[in-house]
Design an enzyme around this catalytic site. Structure first.
Site, mmCIF file in Angstrom:
data_model
loop_
_atom_site.group_PDB
_atom_site.id
_atom_site.type_symbol
_atom_site.label_atom_id
_atom_site.label_comp_id
_atom_site.label_asym_id
_atom_site.label_seq_id
_atom_site.Cartn_x
_atom_site.Cartn_y
_atom_site.Cartn_z
ATOM 1 C CB CYS A 1 -0.977 0.006 1.183
ATOM 2 S SG CYS A 1 -1.829 -1.537 1.288
ATOM 3 C CG HIS B 1 -3.244 2.959 2.194
ATOM 4 N ND1 HIS B 1 -3.711 2.586 1.108
ATOM 5 C CD2 HIS B 1 -3.281 1.941 2.912
ATOM 6 C CE1 HIS B 1 -4.254 1.439 1.083
ATOM 7 N NE2 HIS B 1 -3.856 1.007 2.297
ATOM 8 C CG ASN C 1 -6.699 -1.287 1.410
ATOM 9 O OD1 ASN C 1 -5.756 -0.764 0.545
ATOM 10 N ND2 ASN C 1 -6.250 -1.609 2.647
HETATM 11 O O1 UT7 Z 1 -3.699 -1.611 3.781
HETATM 12 C C1 UT7 Z 1 -3.330 -2.200 4.749
HETATM 13 C C2 UT7 Z 1 -3.908 -3.271 5.124
HETATM 14 N N1 UT7 Z 1 -4.825 -3.499 6.075
HETATM 15 C C3 UT7 Z 1 -5.160 -2.635 7.138
HETATM 16 O O2 UT7 Z 1 -5.349 -1.398 6.951
HETATM 17 C C4 UT7 Z 1 -6.252 -3.186 8.033
HETATM 18 C C5 UT7 Z 1 -6.036 -2.563 9.330
HETATM 19 N N2 UT7 Z 1 -6.927 -2.988 10.608
HETATM 20 C C6 UT7 Z 1 -8.289 -2.930 10.342
HETATM 21 O O3 UT7 Z 1 -8.797 -2.272 9.519
HETATM 22 C C7 UT7 Z 1 -9.104 -3.592 11.280
HETATM 23 O O4 UT7 Z 1 -8.376 -4.187 12.284
HETATM 24 C C8 UT7 Z 1 -10.216 -4.697 10.774
HETATM 25 C C9 UT7 Z 1 -11.223 -3.666 9.911
HETATM 26 C C10 UT7 Z 1 -9.453 -5.591 9.869
HETATM 27 C C11 UT7 Z 1 -10.974 -5.363 11.693
HETATM 28 O O5 UT7 Z 1 -11.532 -4.458 12.660
HETATM 29 P P1 UT7 Z 1 -11.384 -4.511 14.357
HETATM 30 O O6 UT7 Z 1 -12.372 -3.597 14.967
HETATM 31 O O7 UT7 Z 1 -9.853 -4.673 14.555
HETATM 32 O O8 UT7 Z 1 -12.013 -6.006 14.691
HETATM 33 P P2 UT7 Z 1 -11.649 -7.284 15.207
HETATM 34 O O9 UT7 Z 1 -10.564 -8.112 14.241
HETATM 35 O O10 UT7 Z 1 -11.072 -7.039 16.487
HETATM 36 O O11 UT7 Z 1 -13.021 -8.145 15.335
HETATM 37 C C12 UT7 Z 1 -14.057 -7.862 16.095
HETATM 38 C C13 UT7 Z 1 -15.029 -8.941 15.992
HETATM 39 C C14 UT7 Z 1 -14.784 -10.397 16.120
HETATM 40 O O12 UT7 Z 1 -15.870 -11.057 16.537
HETATM 41 P P3 UT7 Z 1 -15.416 -11.388 18.209
HETATM 42 O O13 UT7 Z 1 -14.285 -12.297 18.309
HETATM 43 O O14 UT7 Z 1 -15.423 -10.005 18.934
HETATM 44 O O15 UT7 Z 1 -16.790 -12.204 18.498
HETATM 45 C C15 UT7 Z 1 -14.416 -10.516 14.585
HETATM 46 O O16 UT7 Z 1 -14.574 -12.387 14.417
HETATM 47 O O17 UT7 Z 1 -15.612 -8.862 14.778
HETATM 48 C C16 UT7 Z 1 -15.671 -10.024 14.084
HETATM 49 N N3 UT7 Z 1 -15.380 -9.638 12.370
HETATM 50 C C17 UT7 Z 1 -16.610 -9.294 11.827
HETATM 51 N N4 UT7 Z 1 -17.950 -9.485 11.982
HETATM 52 C C18 UT7 Z 1 -18.549 -9.096 11.010
HETATM 53 C C19 UT7 Z 1 -14.284 -9.663 11.682
HETATM 54 N N5 UT7 Z 1 -14.669 -9.404 10.598
HETATM 55 C C20 UT7 Z 1 -15.997 -9.124 10.676
HETATM 56 C C21 UT7 Z 1 -16.836 -9.039 9.583
HETATM 57 N N6 UT7 Z 1 -18.220 -9.079 9.847
HETATM 58 N N7 UT7 Z 1 -16.453 -8.554 8.114
#
Ligand code: UT7
Length: 327
Positions: free
Chosen positions: A112, A250, A280
């Site tokens: 990215c 980004h 993204n």
């Molecule tokens: O270009 C660089 C590339 N990457 C990035 O920029 C990514 C940077 N990271 C992020 O943007 C965030 O970490 C994410 C958007 C990927 C995830 O958000 P988060 O607030 O960190 O969520 P999490 O991974 O802590 O997940 C929270 C909950 C989990 O459930 P439990 O364990 O609390 O029951 C996940 O299983 O949300 C769940 N979850 C979802 N639920 C519905 C994860 N993905 C999804 C989804 N829909 N798509």
């Protein structure tokens, strides 16, 4: 030493739009979850166009905006995480498509941060007088390397391409570019190519050539490095955030940008956002944003802007630019 300015921009995304609702029919997610956790409402997804096809459209538009011919370009740098092939470089395919017969063309892999790395590399050629006009392209068809069963990643990414033409001369436009890598964190965001499978090894049965990511680690890295990069480029060049019209991060997650705004105690309106429409698009995102700002006349001559990238590698970097395109 020459000065370098941006003289044209272009962008292109596939016509096909995929909404959050459509995604919720593929994986267990919802429009509400995706918007509240990322800010993304939709993304453009290819129906067959490859990375070079998107890059070619963006490049042609940037040449038109710069009012120059493809023959006038002597350097093409294409940044991508999702190139068409191992060989040839996608940059060479684009070179052939647009007829840039006088250029040296090559690809770079900086995820990215690719567009910022591309700018940084181009500056070395242009400042020294080795090349006169460079076409920097960030282009991705991430949909071909996304794991469409993984809701942690498939909701984030989109396809698209952005391009900018840089010219060496006496007008200062690109004031500064700085970029860096932290390879010790490379395992946090990966996408393998092909497995090592030959006469001597049968390879790994679980091998998957798709993106996987530790979202929380990347999130932390992103906020920290964006803040660090902005502060460094301002200090290095004796500017403050008050001197800057727009910061273009980004476009990965609205919450990342929000955290940065709070950390810097900045005006949130300074931070350009269009990730709601594109998701993204990795190496393409900053270039697409820049083109949108250019085409919607958000920028006027003399405006100072900062571009900031972060991503796989892990890589990061920023560029301080004085806008010189007079519409
Ligand atoms: O270009 C660089 C590339 N990457 C990035 O920029 C990514 C940077 N990271 C992020 O943007 C965030 O970490 C994410 C958007 C990927 C995830 O958000 P988060 O607030 O960190 O969520 P999490 O991974 O802590 O997940 C929270 C909950 C989990 O459930 P439990 O364990 O609390 O029951 C996940 O299983 O949300 C769940 N979850 C979802 N639920 C519905 C994860 N993905 C999804 C989804 N829909 N798509």
């Amino acid at each position: 030493m020459n000065e370098v300015q941006i003289i044209g921009t272009g962008s292109y995304a596939p016509l096909n739009i995929m909404t959050n609702k459509q995604l919720s029919e593929i994986v267990e997610t919802s429009d509400e979850w995706i918007i509240s956790r990322t800010g993304i409402k939709q993304r453009h997804i290819s129906q067959g166009e490859n990375t070079s096809d998107l890059a070619t459209e963006a490049a042609l538009e940037a040449l038109k905006d710069a009012n120059i011919k493809a023959e006038d370009i002597d350097l093409i740098i294409l940044a991508s995480t999702s190139p068409d092939q191992f060989v040839p470089a996608t940059a060479c395919i684009v070179q052939g498509n647009i007829g840039a017969v006088n250029a040296m063309a090559f690809d770079i892999s900086a995820a990215c941060t690719g567009f910022i790395f591309g700018l940084n590399i181009a500056m070395q050629f242009l400042k020294t007088g080795n090349r006169k006009r460079a076409l920097i392209i960030g282009a991705e068809v991430l949909s071909k390397i996304v794991d469409w069963t993984d809701r942690n990643t498939c909701i984030l990414f989109g396809d698209g391409a952005g391009a900018a033409v840089l010219e060496a001369g006496s007008t200062r436009g690109v004031i500064s570019v700085d970029s860096a890598s932290e390879g010790q964190k490379s395992h946090f965001l990966t996408c393998p190519t092909v497995d090592v499978k030959n006469t001597f090894t049968s390879g790994n049965e679980d091998f998957k050539a798709t993106i996987s990511m530790d979202g929380k680690e990347i999130f932390k890295f992103a906020v920290n490095t964006i803040v660090k990069s902005i502060n460094k480029i301002l200090t290095d060049n004796n500017y403050t955030l008050e001197d800057i019209k727009y910061v273009v991060c980004h476009q990965a997650n609205f919450r990342i940008i929000d955290f940065v705004v709070k950390r810097l105690k900045a005006d949130k309106n300074k931070f350009f956002v269009n990730l709601d429409k594109y998701g993204n698009t990795s190496a393409a995102s900053i270039a697409i944003a820049l083109d949108e700002m250019n085409k919607t006349n958000l920028l006027t001559v003399g405006d100072k802007i900062i571009l900031v990238g972060f991503g796989g590698g892990l890589t990061y970097g920023a560029s301080l630019i004085e806008w010189t395109i007079n519409k």
